[in-house]
Design an enzyme around this catalytic site. Sequence first.
Site, mmCIF file in Angstrom:
data_model
loop_
_atom_site.group_PDB
_atom_site.id
_atom_site.type_symbol
_atom_site.label_atom_id
_atom_site.label_comp_id
_atom_site.label_asym_id
_atom_site.label_seq_id
_atom_site.Cartn_x
_atom_site.Cartn_y
_atom_site.Cartn_z
ATOM 1 N N ILE A 159 0.834 -1.202 0.000
ATOM 2 C CA ILE A 159 0.000 0.000 0.000
ATOM 3 C C ILE A 159 0.869 1.253 0.000
ATOM 4 C CG2 ILE A 159 -1.736 1.311 1.278
ATOM 5 C CD1 ILE A 159 -2.819 -1.373 2.312
ATOM 6 N N CYS A 206 1.255 1.192 8.060
ATOM 7 C CA CYS A 206 2.080 0.252 8.802
ATOM 8 C C CYS A 206 1.190 -0.646 9.666
ATOM 9 C CB CYS A 206 3.073 1.001 9.684
ATOM 10 S SG CYS A 206 2.293 2.146 10.850
ATOM 11 N N PRO A 207 1.683 -1.795 10.089
ATOM 12 C CA PRO A 207 0.877 -2.679 10.941
ATOM 13 C C PRO A 207 0.824 -2.169 12.376
ATOM 14 C CG PRO A 207 3.046 -3.616 10.595
ATOM 15 C CD PRO A 207 2.983 -2.390 9.718
ATOM 16 N N ARG A 235 -4.332 1.118 11.261
ATOM 17 C CA ARG A 235 -5.059 0.545 12.384
ATOM 18 C C ARG A 235 -5.299 1.645 13.416
ATOM 19 N NH1 ARG A 235 -6.299 -2.903 9.547
ATOM 20 N NH2 ARG A 235 -6.027 -5.184 9.706
ATOM 21 N N ASP A 259 -9.786 6.416 8.831
ATOM 22 C CA ASP A 259 -10.715 5.363 8.414
ATOM 23 C C ASP A 259 -10.816 4.275 9.472
ATOM 24 O OD1 ASP A 259 -12.468 4.260 6.347
ATOM 25 O OD2 ASP A 259 -10.963 2.679 6.130
ATOM 26 N N GLU A 264 -13.819 -0.136 17.440
ATOM 27 C CA GLU A 264 -14.738 -0.230 16.299
ATOM 28 C C GLU A 264 -15.800 -1.292 16.565
ATOM 29 O OE1 GLU A 264 -11.441 1.019 12.886
ATOM 30 O OE2 GLU A 264 -12.118 -1.054 13.021
ATOM 31 N N HIS A 283 -14.319 2.740 8.439
ATOM 32 C CA HIS A 283 -13.500 1.597 8.021
ATOM 33 C C HIS A 283 -13.932 1.082 6.651
ATOM 34 C CE1 HIS A 283 -10.662 -1.540 9.968
ATOM 35 N NE2 HIS A 283 -10.529 -1.592 8.642
#
Length: 316
Positions: A159, A206-207, A235, A259, A264, A283
């Site tokens: 991405i 990034c994670p 995230r 997003d 959530e 999201h």
Amino acid sequence: MKIAVLDWYTVNISGDIPVSQLQELGDVNIIPLTPPEKTAENIGDADIVLCNKVLITPEVMDACPNIKYIGLFATGFNNVDIAYAAKKGIPVCNAGQYSTNAVAQQTFAYILDHFSKIRDYDKAVRNGEWERSPAFSYFPIPTAELAGKTLSIVGYGSIGRKVAEIGHAFGMNIVVSTRTMPADCPYEITDMLTAAEKADVLTFHCPLTEQTKGIIGKELLSHMKPSAMLINTARGGIVNEPELADALRNGTISAAYADVLEKEPMSPDTPLKNIPNCIITPHTAWAPLETRQRLVDIVCDNIRAWQNGSPKNKVN
């Protein structure tokens, strides 16, 4: 083989993706959503467990001894205890790179919204302001070109690379901050704080890890320009939401687009709620039909590969 799909609703909320692909692979039990207390019950004696966000804990795996494979309708796998799964000989396979185009597209939807002010001008026209204009062109709200702006990208996976490619096509200056030095990166690579200092746009791809948890906080934000915008499609947990809310209210940065949130669905008391210069989408960056169909295709392909003895996209 028995297949338990624990939260199909998260992938197929509109009912626009057929389940026939999954049914070709085994006896499928489609469950719209699974609350935590029902996870083991809903898995039952299934051989294959497929989920998006449902927590697959050691307790769940112990309670369901027939599990032979866990597949994820997601790139992230922090909802599964992958080490414990490995200990029990259960492969966990994710669906990497299915959302690259969609997330990059939404990232630029945010950027274009911020710099071109389309929503603001649409509102002005609907309010009759153009009709009252003495000149043919009505532009009291400042806009700006992307060319020449600095786009700082944190994370240089698929991405991040796509976002850099699109930004470069717009004539933006690309700066990259990444954990590992890529061999083929044509752009400037620097540390995260320097990337933040240079950014007109700072976007995260990034994670969520122990190292990135809460990383978007007071220190990072204090290094940004007051005119800069922040984007998070990664995230929610990488943001310290109270500190970002303070930065937006205080003018430390000009805007944030998110997003994802730490909790959530969105909590009514999230610190970022109702801040005028914080735009939140629910999201949706991964949600185009083509993207979700690609996701299901990958999940099914992963199962076939495992059944043939050669697991793909295994994360443990």
